[in-house]
Design a protein around this motif. Sequence first.
Motif, PDB file in Angstrom:
ATOM      1  N   ILE A   1       0.879  -1.179   0.000  1.00 34.56           N
ATOM      2  CA  ILE A   1       0.000   0.000   0.000  1.00 34.56           C
ATOM      3  C   ILE A   1       0.910   1.221   0.000  1.00 34.56           C
ATOM      4  N   ASN A   2       0.813   2.005  -1.052  1.00 33.87           N
ATOM      5  CA  ASN A   2       1.736   3.119  -1.252  1.00 33.87           C
ATOM      6  C   ASN A   2       1.016   4.460  -1.156  1.00 33.87           C
ATOM      7  N   ASP A   3       1.354   5.224  -0.129  1.00 36.10           N
ATOM      8  CA  ASP A   3       0.913   6.619  -0.015  1.00 36.10           C
ATOM      9  C   ASP A   3      -0.596   6.764  -0.196  1.00 36.10           C
ATOM     10  N   PHE A   4      -1.363   5.986   0.569  1.00 37.23           N
ATOM     11  CA  PHE A   4      -2.820   6.039   0.485  1.00 37.23           C
ATOM     12  C   PHE A   4      -3.360   7.058   1.474  1.00 37.23           C
ATOM     13  N   SER A   5      -4.208   7.951   0.984  1.00 43.17           N
ATOM     14  CA  SER A   5      -4.847   8.952   1.838  1.00 43.17           C
ATOM     15  C   SER A   5      -6.332   9.010   1.522  1.00 43.17           C
ATOM     16  N   ALA A   6      -7.142   9.112   2.548  1.00 45.36           N
ATOM     17  CA  ALA A   6      -8.594   9.253   2.387  1.00 45.36           C
ATOM     18  C   ALA A   6      -9.172   9.749   3.705  1.00 45.36           C
ATOM     19  N   LYS A   7     -10.261  10.482   3.601  1.00 46.96           N
ATOM     20  CA  LYS A   7     -10.931  10.995   4.797  1.00 46.96           C
ATOM     21  C   LYS A   7     -12.380  10.513   4.771  1.00 46.96           C
ATOM     22  N   VAL A   8     -12.795   9.855   5.842  1.00 48.86           N
ATOM     23  CA  VAL A   8     -14.133   9.286   5.937  1.00 48.86           C
ATOM     24  C   VAL A   8     -14.903  10.031   7.019  1.00 48.86           C
ATOM     25  N   LYS A   9     -16.055  10.547   6.632  1.00 48.62           N
ATOM     26  CA  LYS A   9     -16.883  11.269   7.589  1.00 48.62           C
ATOM     27  C   LYS A   9     -17.780  10.302   8.354  1.00 48.62           C
ATOM     28  N   PRO A  10     -18.218  10.688   9.550  1.00 49.65           N
ATOM     29  CA  PRO A  10     -19.109   9.802  10.321  1.00 49.65           C
ATOM     30  C   PRO A  10     -20.356   9.444   9.530  1.00 49.65           C
ATOM     31  N   GLY A  11     -20.713   8.167   9.524  1.00 49.03           N
ATOM     32  CA  GLY A  11     -21.921   7.716   8.849  1.00 49.03           C
ATOM     33  C   GLY A  11     -21.737   7.355   7.395  1.00 49.03           C
TER      34      GLY A  11
END
Length: 332
Positions: free
Chosen positions: A107-117
């Motif tokens: 897994i190379n340089d993975f970025s993500a933002k998950v909001k509640p719900g």
Amino acid sequence: IMMFVGNLGYASVALAGGMLAIKNVITIGDIQAFIQYVKNFTQPIQQIAQVINMVQSMSAASERVFEFLDEEEEQQIVENPADISKVTGEVSFENVHFGYNPEQIIINDFSAKVKPGQKIAIVGPTGAGKTTMVKLLMRFYDVNNGAIKLNGSNIKDFNRRELRDAFGMVLQDTWLFKGTIMENIRYGRLDATDEEVIAAAKAARAHHFIQTLPGGYQMELNEDASNVSQGQKQLLTIARAILADNKILILDEATSSVDTRTEIEIQKAMDNLMKGRTSFVIAHRLSTIRDADLILVMKDGDIIEQGNHDELLAANGFYANLYNSQFEDVVA
């Protein structure tokens, strides 16, 4: 080899003895005596060979045992741990790098933002590494670089037991124990009342079939829970997860081993389960995750695409090919 030598000895005695008996040199009794001598000679050698095999198996097993014992203990408790009760389901991956072997990063340089719900789907062919993401979330493995955060706090700042208690799981392989249906559902939250258990079963669409069983909620499941069907087992595990009321859910293709009609029921129960919760769904049937807020597409251990269903179809990449392949006509 020892058996071959023994059989060769029997054959030699029988052949030579037969020829000598024809010439009246020896009697049949002499042949029988020599066969017994061969048996007495080869039997201890065969026993030694069996002992050597057992010693080799023991040696291989002991290597694995001592390798396990030599592993460093996981740090279960941290100083000044973050408050798990404040977790609302917000998850962020920040420049995550990971490999089971440090020399081979998958897994190379993975970025993500998950909001509640939000509902996050992880898709890809078999062996692509979908379960790896779940293992990182629950900290069965630590990332090599970067960070995974819950509500802004690094998952390394939580006590491991508390961190894992924040996740609810519904797996492809159901796990039920010998006991009543009421006890199996209540295992999700041991202090739950009977009314709360029944409410969870209703939300999981399991209440109707439970009432049709002999004894209802007090029916006792056997050792392997074979006295209920696979679909019913799945509904019971979903009811357990609803009762646990975790902020974050992990759903590992819970409908892969059931028929289409049961799948629809389970999918409705899972929709109830995911309401208001952050959900990570490992999916093989892509038709079940079209409404996901974010789809992570994995191939050969790496995340090659991410976006929602419409964005990924419009990109006409690996996900689009994977999705469309499910609807291609099979030509005889």
